[in-house]
Scaffold this active site. Structure first.
Site, PDB file in Angstrom:
ATOM      1  N   LYS A 128      -8.662  53.926 127.104  1.00 32.36           N
ATOM      2  CA  LYS A 128      -9.587  52.971 126.471  1.00 32.36           C
ATOM      3  C   LYS A 128      -9.690  51.682 127.273  1.00 32.36           C
ATOM      4  O   LYS A 128      -8.680  51.045 127.566  1.00 32.36           O
ATOM      5  CB  LYS A 128      -9.128  52.672 125.040  1.00 32.36           C
ATOM      6  CG  LYS A 128     -10.187  51.939 124.212  1.00 32.36           C
ATOM      7  CD  LYS A 128      -9.834  51.994 122.743  1.00 32.36           C
ATOM      8  CE  LYS A 128     -10.813  51.231 121.884  1.00 32.36           C
ATOM      9  NZ  LYS A 128     -12.190  51.730 121.986  1.00 32.36           N
ATOM     10  N   ALA A 187      -6.464  49.859 136.050  1.00 40.51           N
ATOM     11  CA  ALA A 187      -7.725  49.514 136.710  1.00 40.51           C
ATOM     12  C   ALA A 187      -7.526  48.403 137.742  1.00 40.51           C
ATOM     13  O   ALA A 187      -8.103  48.450 138.842  1.00 40.51           O
ATOM     14  CB  ALA A 187      -8.757  49.084 135.670  1.00 40.51           C
ATOM     15  N   GLY A 231      -2.478  48.919 129.078  1.00 42.17           N
ATOM     16  CA  GLY A 231      -2.158  49.924 130.101  1.00 42.17           C
ATOM     17  C   GLY A 231      -3.342  50.248 130.995  1.00 42.17           C
ATOM     18  O   GLY A 231      -3.201  50.403 132.214  1.00 42.17           O
ATOM     19  N   CYS A 232      -4.520  50.318 130.389  1.00 41.89           N
ATOM     20  CA  CYS A 232      -5.735  50.657 131.140  1.00 41.89           C
ATOM     21  C   CYS A 232      -6.155  49.504 132.045  1.00 41.89           C
ATOM     22  O   CYS A 232      -6.624  49.713 133.161  1.00 41.89           O
ATOM     23  CB  CYS A 232      -6.865  51.041 130.184  1.00 41.89           C
ATOM     24  SG  CYS A 232      -6.420  52.480 129.176  1.00 41.89           S
ATOM     25  N   THR A 233      -5.953  48.278 131.574  1.00 39.79           N
ATOM     26  CA  THR A 233      -6.260  47.096 132.390  1.00 39.79           C
ATOM     27  C   THR A 233      -5.323  47.055 133.599  1.00 39.79           C
ATOM     28  O   THR A 233      -5.760  46.811 134.729  1.00 39.79           O
ATOM     29  CB  THR A 233      -6.126  45.801 131.546  1.00 39.79           C
ATOM     30  OG1 THR A 233      -7.050  45.879 130.452  1.00 39.79           O
ATOM     31  CG2 THR A 233      -6.417  44.565 132.377  1.00 39.79           C
TER      32      THR A 233
END
Length: 198
Positions: A92, A102, A97-99
């Protein structure tokens, strides 16, 4: 005048009724559980491809959308690249975690693309959510939107029954799988670094 006395009702019938209700509930629960098992097995993810496997790119993973709204396919992305593509999947946009993942791909972007590989982030997020994410984190690569999980599932990175497994997948111009790895933010970036180092 004769008074009619009410006879006390027996307590037995409600007890019997309770037992019947309980057995019906138990039966329903077991049916529900077996139905749940069926739905989980029916939507379990496809096996993740192994390094060295060759993928037929025609119609692989169906159509997806880029964060700017452009429709594309994995075949189009591979054809438009110099030597192949790296897709990292994330659950998401704009979550911690995704930030991190990325931004790690962002910070290593020049090195990871030095051999001609094109980098793409892939999630089930909407173009709007991914565009906001891309702008806020100043990501130098496009983000792919797959709300139907068609490509995510084809890569074997779909959670059952719904959701995305964090991972990374790389493929060359011939459709040969160079990398197929599920793991955390650090692990996905490190696996890509090792691929580039080879």
């Amino acid at each position: 005048m004769v008074e009619l006395r009410k006879r006390k009702t027996s307590e037995q019938p409600p007890v019997v009724e309770k037992k019947i209700k309980k057995s019906v509930t138990t039966a329903k629960a077991s049916i529900g559980a077996s139905e749940k098992k069926k739905s989980v097995s029916a939507t379990s993810p496809a096996p993740i491809y192994k390094v060295g496997d060759t993928v037929t790119l025609d119609d692989f993973g169906g159509q997806i959308e880029m964060n700017d709204g452009t429709q594309t396919t994995l075949k189009d992305l591979v054809n438009g690249s110099e030597s192949g593509v790296v897709l990292f999947t994330y659950p998401k946009a704009s979550t911690p975690g995704c930030t991190k993942q990325a931004c790690m791909f962002r910070d290593s972007y020049d090195h990871l693309t030095s051999t001609g590989l094109s980098i793409y982030g892939l999630s089930a997020d909407s173009p709007r959510a991914n565009s906001t994410f891309k702008a806020k984190q100043r990501l130098p690569y496009p983000l792919l939107c797959d709300p139907t999980f068609s490509l995510i599932a084809a890569l074997g990175l779909k959670k059952s029954p719904k959701g995305t497994i964090r991972g990374v997948f790389a493929i060359n111009k011939n459709g040969d799988v160079l990398l197929s790895h599920a793991g955390g933010p650090d692990a996905t970036v490190e696996a890509t670094r090792q691929l580039v180092a080879k």
